[in-house]
Write a protein that holds these residues in place. Structure first.
Motif, short mmCIF file in Angstrom:
data_model
loop_
_atom_site.label_atom_id
_atom_site.label_comp_id
_atom_site.label_asym_id
_atom_site.label_seq_id
_atom_site.Cartn_x
_atom_site.Cartn_y
_atom_site.Cartn_z
N TYR A 104 12.14 1.37 6.61
CA TYR A 104 12.25 1.14 5.43
C TYR A 104 11.13 1.50 4.63
CZ TYR A 104 16.28 -1.89 6.96
OH TYR A 104 17.46 -2.39 7.40
N ALA A 105 11.29 1.87 3.46
CA ALA A 105 10.24 2.27 2.61
C ALA A 105 9.75 1.20 2.17
CB ALA A 105 10.80 3.07 1.13
N PRO A 106 8.19 1.24 1.93
CA PRO A 106 7.42 0.25 1.43
C PRO A 106 7.67 -0.30 -0.07
CG PRO A 106 6.02 1.96 1.65
CD PRO A 106 7.28 2.32 2.38
N GLN A 107 7.67 -1.59 -0.22
CA GLN A 107 7.95 -2.09 -1.82
C GLN A 107 6.44 -1.70 -2.35
OE1 GLN A 107 9.41 -5.86 -0.55
NE2 GLN A 107 11.19 -5.63 -2.26
N ARG A 108 6.70 -1.36 -3.71
CA ARG A 108 5.55 -0.87 -4.45
C ARG A 108 5.12 -2.39 -5.10
NH1 ARG A 108 7.36 3.61 -8.73
NH2 ARG A 108 9.17 1.68 -8.82
N GLN A 109 3.55 -2.29 -5.40
CA GLN A 109 2.98 -3.36 -5.89
C GLN A 109 2.90 -3.32 -7.43
OE1 GLN A 109 -1.01 -4.20 -4.47
NE2 GLN A 109 -0.95 -6.31 -5.38
N LEU A 110 3.27 -3.98 -8.16
CA LEU A 110 3.37 -3.82 -9.78
C LEU A 110 1.94 -4.05 -10.18
CD1 LEU A 110 6.79 -5.69 -10.74
CD2 LEU A 110 6.25 -3.39 -10.27
N PRO A 111 1.63 -3.47 -11.36
CA PRO A 111 0.27 -3.62 -12.08
C PRO A 111 -0.26 -5.21 -12.03
CG PRO A 111 1.43 -2.31 -13.34
CD PRO A 111 2.47 -3.01 -12.39
N ASP A 112 0.54 -6.25 -12.13
CA ASP A 112 0.32 -7.71 -12.14
C ASP A 112 -0.06 -8.17 -10.74
OD1 ASP A 112 2.86 -7.86 -11.17
OD2 ASP A 112 3.46 -9.13 -12.66
N GLY A 113 0.02 -7.56 -10.03
CA GLY A 113 -0.15 -7.95 -8.61
C GLY A 113 0.98 -8.17 -7.78
N THR A 114 2.25 -8.43 -8.18
CA THR A 114 3.74 -8.71 -7.70
C THR A 114 4.19 -7.64 -7.04
OG1 THR A 114 4.77 -8.50 -9.68
CG2 THR A 114 3.96 -10.63 -9.32
#
Length: 250
Positions: A104-114
């Motif tokens: 699976y592709a890693p999930q990206r981290q959003l600017p707010d850290g989530t």
């Protein structure tokens, strides 16, 4: 006639307790005034091992399941051929694990850290294929490992050392366990002012189990591997446990 029937019933009722108290064979009979003593003991013997047990395999990846499986099959064929060329017999090579899993592709981290709340996305597939190997010539173990890594094996676990035929060593351990049990029974009997009259039952537990393999080597993703280190086989220990019920008499 009535009195005769009553007498017959009385005799039958008198016989019932005696029949009910008859021994059914499920528990040992201990003579009146005697007592039962249960003793557990363990014996062991050691031997120089004549087998090295290890696993070797290949982990491959591909963009599709078919590609990953095809690549792995070719790589594993070279590994098995290398084992045979190194002197391992067909009967000593056995497939122990084959699995195909998505990557699976890693999930990206959003600017707010989530973490991005997205559904997992498959970007490829991974195949793991492993064989269990018995190495009978322990002097060649290091050479065999070198050959495997050169042939493309990137997963090697082991060795654990064992005996091909442990029966004689186990019998030694059994004799020692029984001797210890008897000596312990004599000790208890003497301390209690009694003597061992007989053995009522003997139960054996445990047995020989080769140790599980430990991690030996994992080839680097770049395909480089360190030379195999010297292997010290040492000794293997075989154990036997017995539980013996003795009858003690005054």
């Amino acid at each position: 006639m009535k009195s005769h029937m009553l007498a017959s019933l009385a005799l039958a009722s008198m016989a019932l307790p005696a029949m009910a108290s008859a021994h059914d064979g499920s528990t040992p009979i201990i003579a009146p005034g005697n007592t039962a003593l249960t003793v557990s003991a363990e014996g062991k013997s050691t031997r120089k091992p004549d087998l090295a047990l290890f696993t070797a395999g290949v982990t491959s990846q591909g963009s599709t399941a078919g590609e990953a499986m095809s690549t792995n099959s070719a790589d594993m064929s070279r590994v098995i051929a290398a084992l045979k060329k190194a002197g391992i017999a067909d009967r000593d090579i056995q497939t122990s694990n084959l699995n195909l899993n998505p990557v699976y592709a890693p999930q990206r981290q959003l600017p707010d850290g989530t973490i991005e709340p997205a559904q997992p996305r498959i970007v490829g597939y991974q195949v793991n294929n492993t064989v269990s190997v018995k190495q009978r010539n322990l002097n060649d173990f290091g050479k065999v490992i070198d050959t495997l890594v050169t042939a493309g094996a990137n997963q090697v676990n082991g060795p654990s050392f064992a005996m091909d035929n442990p029966d004689a060593a186990l019998d030694e351990a059994r004799v020692e366990a029984m001797q210890k049990a008897r000596a312990r029974a004599d000790l208890y009997a003497k301390a209690a002012g009694m003597k061992v009259a007989r053995i009522v039952s003997i139960n054996e537990s445990g047995g020989y189990a080769p140790p599980m393999p430990v991690m030996y080597a994992r080839a680097q993703s770049a395909g480089m591997a360190a030379p195999a280190p010297p292997i010290a086989a040492g000794e293997v220990e075989l154990n036997a446990s017995v539980t013996v019920v003795f009858e003690l008499a005054p």
